[in-house]
Design a protein around this motif. Structure first.
Motif, PDB file in Angstrom:
ATOM      1  N   SER A  96       0.831  -1.212   0.000  1.00 10.91           N
ATOM      2  CA  SER A  96       0.000   0.000   0.000  1.00 10.91           C
ATOM      3  C   SER A  96       0.857   1.249   0.000  1.00 10.91           C
ATOM      4  CB  SER A  96      -0.921   0.001   1.229  1.00 10.91           C
ATOM      5  OG  SER A  96      -1.828  -1.080   1.174  1.00 10.91           O
ATOM      6  N   ALA A  97       1.941   1.198   0.783  1.00 14.62           N
ATOM      7  CA  ALA A  97       2.839   2.357   0.839  1.00 14.62           C
ATOM      8  C   ALA A  97       3.502   2.602  -0.509  1.00 14.62           C
ATOM      9  CB  ALA A  97       3.905   2.142   1.920  1.00 14.62           C
ATOM     10  N   ILE A  98       3.907   1.525  -1.195  1.00 20.89           N
ATOM     11  CA  ILE A  98       4.524   1.673  -2.520  1.00 20.89           C
ATOM     12  C   ILE A  98       3.545   2.336  -3.480  1.00 20.89           C
ATOM     13  CG2 ILE A  98       5.269   0.380  -4.568  1.00 20.89           C
ATOM     14  CD1 ILE A  98       6.686  -1.574  -2.678  1.00 20.89           C
ATOM     15  N   LYS A  99       2.295   1.864  -3.467  1.00 23.77           N
ATOM     16  CA  LYS A  99       1.296   2.379  -4.405  1.00 23.77           C
ATOM     17  C   LYS A  99       0.941   3.841  -4.130  1.00 23.77           C
ATOM     18  CE  LYS A  99      -3.008   1.269  -3.833  1.00 23.77           C
ATOM     19  NZ  LYS A  99      -4.285   0.509  -3.780  1.00 23.77           N
ATOM     20  N   SER A 100       0.717   4.172  -2.851  1.00 23.76           N
ATOM     21  CA  SER A 100       0.164   5.492  -2.535  1.00 23.76           C
ATOM     22  C   SER A 100       1.203   6.552  -2.214  1.00 23.76           C
ATOM     23  CB  SER A 100      -0.803   5.379  -1.350  1.00 23.76           C
ATOM     24  OG  SER A 100      -0.109   4.930  -0.189  1.00 23.76           O
ATOM     25  N   ILE A 102       5.321   5.757  -1.964  1.00 27.23           N
ATOM     26  CA  ILE A 102       6.694   5.560  -2.439  1.00 27.23           C
ATOM     27  C   ILE A 102       6.801   5.746  -3.952  1.00 27.23           C
ATOM     28  CG2 ILE A 102       8.583   3.887  -2.661  1.00 27.23           C
ATOM     29  CD1 ILE A 102       7.642   2.693   0.014  1.00 27.23           C
ATOM     30  N   LEU A 103       5.887   5.112  -4.702  1.00 27.11           N
ATOM     31  CA  LEU A 103       5.935   5.226  -6.170  1.00 27.11           C
ATOM     32  C   LEU A 103       5.754   6.665  -6.637  1.00 27.11           C
ATOM     33  CD1 LEU A 103       6.171   3.699  -8.876  1.00 27.11           C
ATOM     34  CD2 LEU A 103       3.689   3.449  -8.837  1.00 27.11           C
ATOM     35  N   PRO A 104       4.759   7.414  -6.128  1.00 25.26           N
ATOM     36  CA  PRO A 104       4.643   8.827  -6.546  1.00 25.26           C
ATOM     37  C   PRO A 104       5.866   9.662  -6.183  1.00 25.26           C
ATOM     38  CG  PRO A 104       2.598   8.077  -5.531  1.00 25.26           C
ATOM     39  CD  PRO A 104       3.610   6.995  -5.285  1.00 25.26           C
ATOM     40  N   ASN A 105       6.420   9.416  -4.988  1.00 32.51           N
ATOM     41  CA  ASN A 105       7.601  10.190  -4.572  1.00 32.51           C
ATOM     42  C   ASN A 105       8.814   9.888  -5.444  1.00 32.51           C
ATOM     43  OD1 ASN A 105       6.251  11.510  -2.559  1.00 32.51           O
ATOM     44  ND2 ASN A 105       6.924  10.150  -0.910  1.00 32.51           N
ATOM     45  N   MET A 106       9.014   8.594  -5.768  1.00 27.99           N
ATOM     46  CA  MET A 106      10.146   8.227  -6.621  1.00 27.99           C
ATOM     47  C   MET A 106       9.942   8.755  -8.040  1.00 27.99           C
ATOM     48  SD  MET A 106      11.134   4.378  -5.303  1.00 27.99           S
ATOM     49  CE  MET A 106      12.728   4.371  -6.127  1.00 27.99           C
ATOM     50  N   THR A 107       8.693   8.782  -8.488  1.00 29.30           N
ATOM     51  CA  THR A 107       8.403   9.349  -9.805  1.00 29.30           C
ATOM     52  C   THR A 107       8.819  10.812  -9.861  1.00 29.30           C
ATOM     53  OG1 THR A 107       6.586   7.824 -10.281  1.00 29.30           O
ATOM     54  CG2 THR A 107       6.570   9.937 -11.432  1.00 29.30           C
ATOM     55  N   LEU A 111      11.626  11.768 -12.372  1.00 30.07           N
ATOM     56  CA  LEU A 111      11.003  12.278 -13.589  1.00 30.07           C
ATOM     57  C   LEU A 111      10.467  13.690 -13.440  1.00 30.07           C
ATOM     58  CD1 LEU A 111       9.034   9.076 -14.687  1.00 30.07           C
ATOM     59  CD2 LEU A 111      11.295   9.823 -15.439  1.00 30.07           C
ATOM     60  N   GLY A 112      10.606  14.269 -12.249  1.00 33.29           N
ATOM     61  CA  GLY A 112      10.169  15.639 -12.053  1.00 33.29           C
ATOM     62  C   GLY A 112       8.660  15.749 -11.944  1.00 33.29           C
ATOM     63  N   ASP A 113       8.129  16.918 -12.281  1.00 29.64           N
ATOM     64  CA  ASP A 113       6.719  17.211 -12.089  1.00 29.64           C
ATOM     65  C   ASP A 113       5.880  17.003 -13.349  1.00 29.64           C
ATOM     66  OD1 ASP A 113       7.143  17.957  -9.429  1.00 29.64           O
ATOM     67  OD2 ASP A 113       7.784  19.963 -10.048  1.00 29.64           O
ATOM     68  N   ASP A 114       6.413  16.297 -14.322  1.00 27.11           N
ATOM     69  CA  ASP A 114       5.678  16.029 -15.561  1.00 27.11           C
ATOM     70  C   ASP A 114       4.588  14.994 -15.285  1.00 27.11           C
ATOM     71  OD1 ASP A 114       4.729  15.401 -18.055  1.00 27.11           O
ATOM     72  OD2 ASP A 114       6.697  15.231 -18.998  1.00 27.11           O
ATOM     73  N   THR A 116       2.548  13.626 -17.151  1.00 24.90           N
ATOM     74  CA  THR A 116       2.324  12.644 -18.214  1.00 24.90           C
ATOM     75  C   THR A 116       3.241  11.436 -18.083  1.00 24.90           C
ATOM     76  OG1 THR A 116       3.939  13.664 -19.734  1.00 24.90           O
ATOM     77  CG2 THR A 116       1.671  14.511 -19.779  1.00 24.90           C
ATOM     78  N   LYS A 117       4.178  11.495 -17.143  1.00 25.31           N
ATOM     79  CA  LYS A 117       5.140  10.402 -16.985  1.00 25.31           C
ATOM     80  C   LYS A 117       5.047   9.833 -15.574  1.00 25.31           C
ATOM     81  CE  LYS A 117       8.492  12.437 -20.209  1.00 25.31           C
ATOM     82  NZ  LYS A 117       9.867  12.954 -20.361  1.00 25.31           N
ATOM     83  N   THR A 118       5.196   8.528 -15.460  1.00 25.57           N
ATOM     84  CA  THR A 118       5.236   7.885 -14.150  1.00 25.57           C
ATOM     85  C   THR A 118       6.096   6.636 -14.242  1.00 25.57           C
ATOM     86  OG1 THR A 118       3.926   6.918 -12.360  1.00 25.57           O
ATOM     87  CG2 THR A 118       3.158   6.515 -14.602  1.00 25.57           C
ATOM     88  N   LEU A 119       6.710   6.273 -13.135  1.00 27.25           N
ATOM     89  CA  LEU A 119       7.431   5.012 -13.083  1.00 27.25           C
ATOM     90  C   LEU A 119       6.434   3.858 -13.204  1.00 27.25           C
ATOM     91  CD1 LEU A 119       9.961   5.622 -10.152  1.00 27.25           C
ATOM     92  CD2 LEU A 119      10.412   5.766 -12.594  1.00 27.25           C
ATOM     93  N   SER A 120       6.875   2.746 -13.734  1.00 22.18           N
ATOM     94  CA  SER A 120       6.027   1.568 -13.884  1.00 22.18           C
ATOM     95  C   SER A 120       5.944   0.821 -12.560  1.00 22.18           C
ATOM     96  CB  SER A 120       6.585   0.645 -14.969  1.00 22.18           C
ATOM     97  OG  SER A 120       6.001  -0.637 -14.887  1.00 22.18           O
ATOM     98  N   LYS A 121       4.736   0.715 -12.013  1.00 21.64           N
ATOM     99  CA  LYS A 121       4.548  -0.005 -10.754  1.00 21.64           C
ATOM    100  C   LYS A 121       4.921  -1.480 -10.921  1.00 21.64           C
ATOM    101  CE  LYS A 121       0.334  -0.705  -9.370  1.00 21.64           C
ATOM    102  NZ  LYS A 121      -1.015  -0.429  -8.847  1.00 21.64           N
ATOM    103  N   GLY A 122       4.550  -2.069 -12.074  1.00 19.65           N
ATOM    104  CA  GLY A 122       4.865  -3.475 -12.306  1.00 19.65           C
ATOM    105  C   GLY A 122       6.349  -3.746 -12.333  1.00 19.65           C
TER     106      GLY A 122
END
Length: 315
Positions: A96-100, A102-107, A111-114, A116-122
């Motif tokens: 849950s932490a990764i999804k909500s 960790i993943l957004p923070n690492m993105t 990748l900055g504030d764009d 349109t881009k996100t790291l792949s959760k899979g």
């Protein structure tokens, strides 16, 4: 009451989930002081979660689904305290932490504030699971570190470029104000600089760039050239066009170290033309130096002359 951090909330939740027993949410049974203290602690925790929207903001729980949260809470609290259950529910929390969080923070980090881009959760989960289980992964840790470094450097350059843009905007506003104050008072100084540069550009060995910067190569090095965001080490000596020396790293017996985005525009430009080991004599128009500003011995609108040696690119 101080707002709890995400990590603190996770720790509190973990402690709650692994220490409670019984079926469903227990009923209050306040027979001892410890019972009362436990109930008071529950009130404090519940108030903090409620008042500071911890469920919504830090755990991503939609308020419409609080009953589902309670269901999961009861299920976890009712589980035994054996290592298997502890590991299982820890996995739920980390997932849950990764999804909500960790993943957004690492993105944002890579990748900055764009939006349109996100790291792949899979892909992130595949690498995460492979790493903690010791299975073979598709890249080594060294390769992963190298990729992360490339993206971090790219984001750093984007941030620095944005900061430079903002600094340039503020500088333009400041210069416009000073220009109104100093233009007439120092008109002769400005004219003297323009005449000097006009005469100087036709001298042997002097080259002029599109910006009006002039330089003469004393010695051409064979090292790398810095970029606009490099951090360098130089020796230098600066003079006014009348020969007055106003600064010298040689006199201090200590080279100067700085980022190319931290100095006057004339330096930023010319240093990118200099391979490490080079020595140039540089003639800088006032608009690429301090313009209408006064800097110690440097009067407004002063053209400047520098001897510059590029010793090293530090990063």
């Amino acid at each position: 009451m101080k707002k709890i951090t995400f990590v603190a909330a996770m720790a509190i939740a973990a402690a709650t989930l692994t220490s409670c027993g019984g079926a469903g949410t227990p009923s209050a049974n306040l027979k001892t002081d410890i019972d009362s203290l436990s109930y008071a602690a529950g009130i404090a925790l519940g108030t903090e979660f409620k008042d500071y929207n911890v469920l919504t903001e830090q755990f991503g729980v939609d308020s419409a689904y609080v009953n589902d949260f309670i269901k999961g809470l009861n299920e976890a609290a009712s589980a035994g305290d054996d290592k298997k259950n502890t590991a299982y529910y820890a996995g739920i929390q980390v997932g849950s932490a990764i999804k909500s969080n960790i993943l957004p923070n690492m993105t944002r980090q890579f990748l900055g504030d764009d939006s349109t881009k996100t790291l792949s959760k899979g892909d992130l989960l595949a690498a995460f699971v492979g790493t903690i289980t010791g299975k073979e992964t598709k890249m080594t840790k060294e390769q992963a570190d190298s990729i992360q470094k490339i993206f971090q450097q790219a984001q750093q350059q984007i941030r620095m470029a944005k900061q430079k843009e903002e600094n340039d905007r503020q500088k333009a506003e400041q210069w416009a104000k000073l220009d109104k104050e100093n233009a007439e008072k120092f008109a002769a100084n400005k004219a003297a600089g323009e005449k000097f540069l006009a005469d100087n550009k036709s001298k042997e060995g002097v080259q002029t760039t599109a910006s009006g910067l002039q330089y003469k190569v004393v010695k051409m090095g064979d090292g790398e050239k810095p970029t606009a965001f490099s951090f360098v080490s130089v020796n230098y000596e600066g003079h006014l066009i009348d020969g007055t020396k106003f600064d010298s790293s040689y006199d201090r017996n200590q080279p100067a170290q700085f980022g190319l985005n931290q100095v006057i525009a004339g330096w930023t430009e010319v240093l990118q033309l200099m391979p490490v080991g080079s020595e140039f004599e540089v003639y800088i128009p006032q608009e690429l130096a301090y313009g209408p500003q006064e800097q110690d011995k440097i009067k407004p609108y002063s053209a400047l002359i520098f001897k510059i040696e590029l010793l090293d690119i530090l990063q």
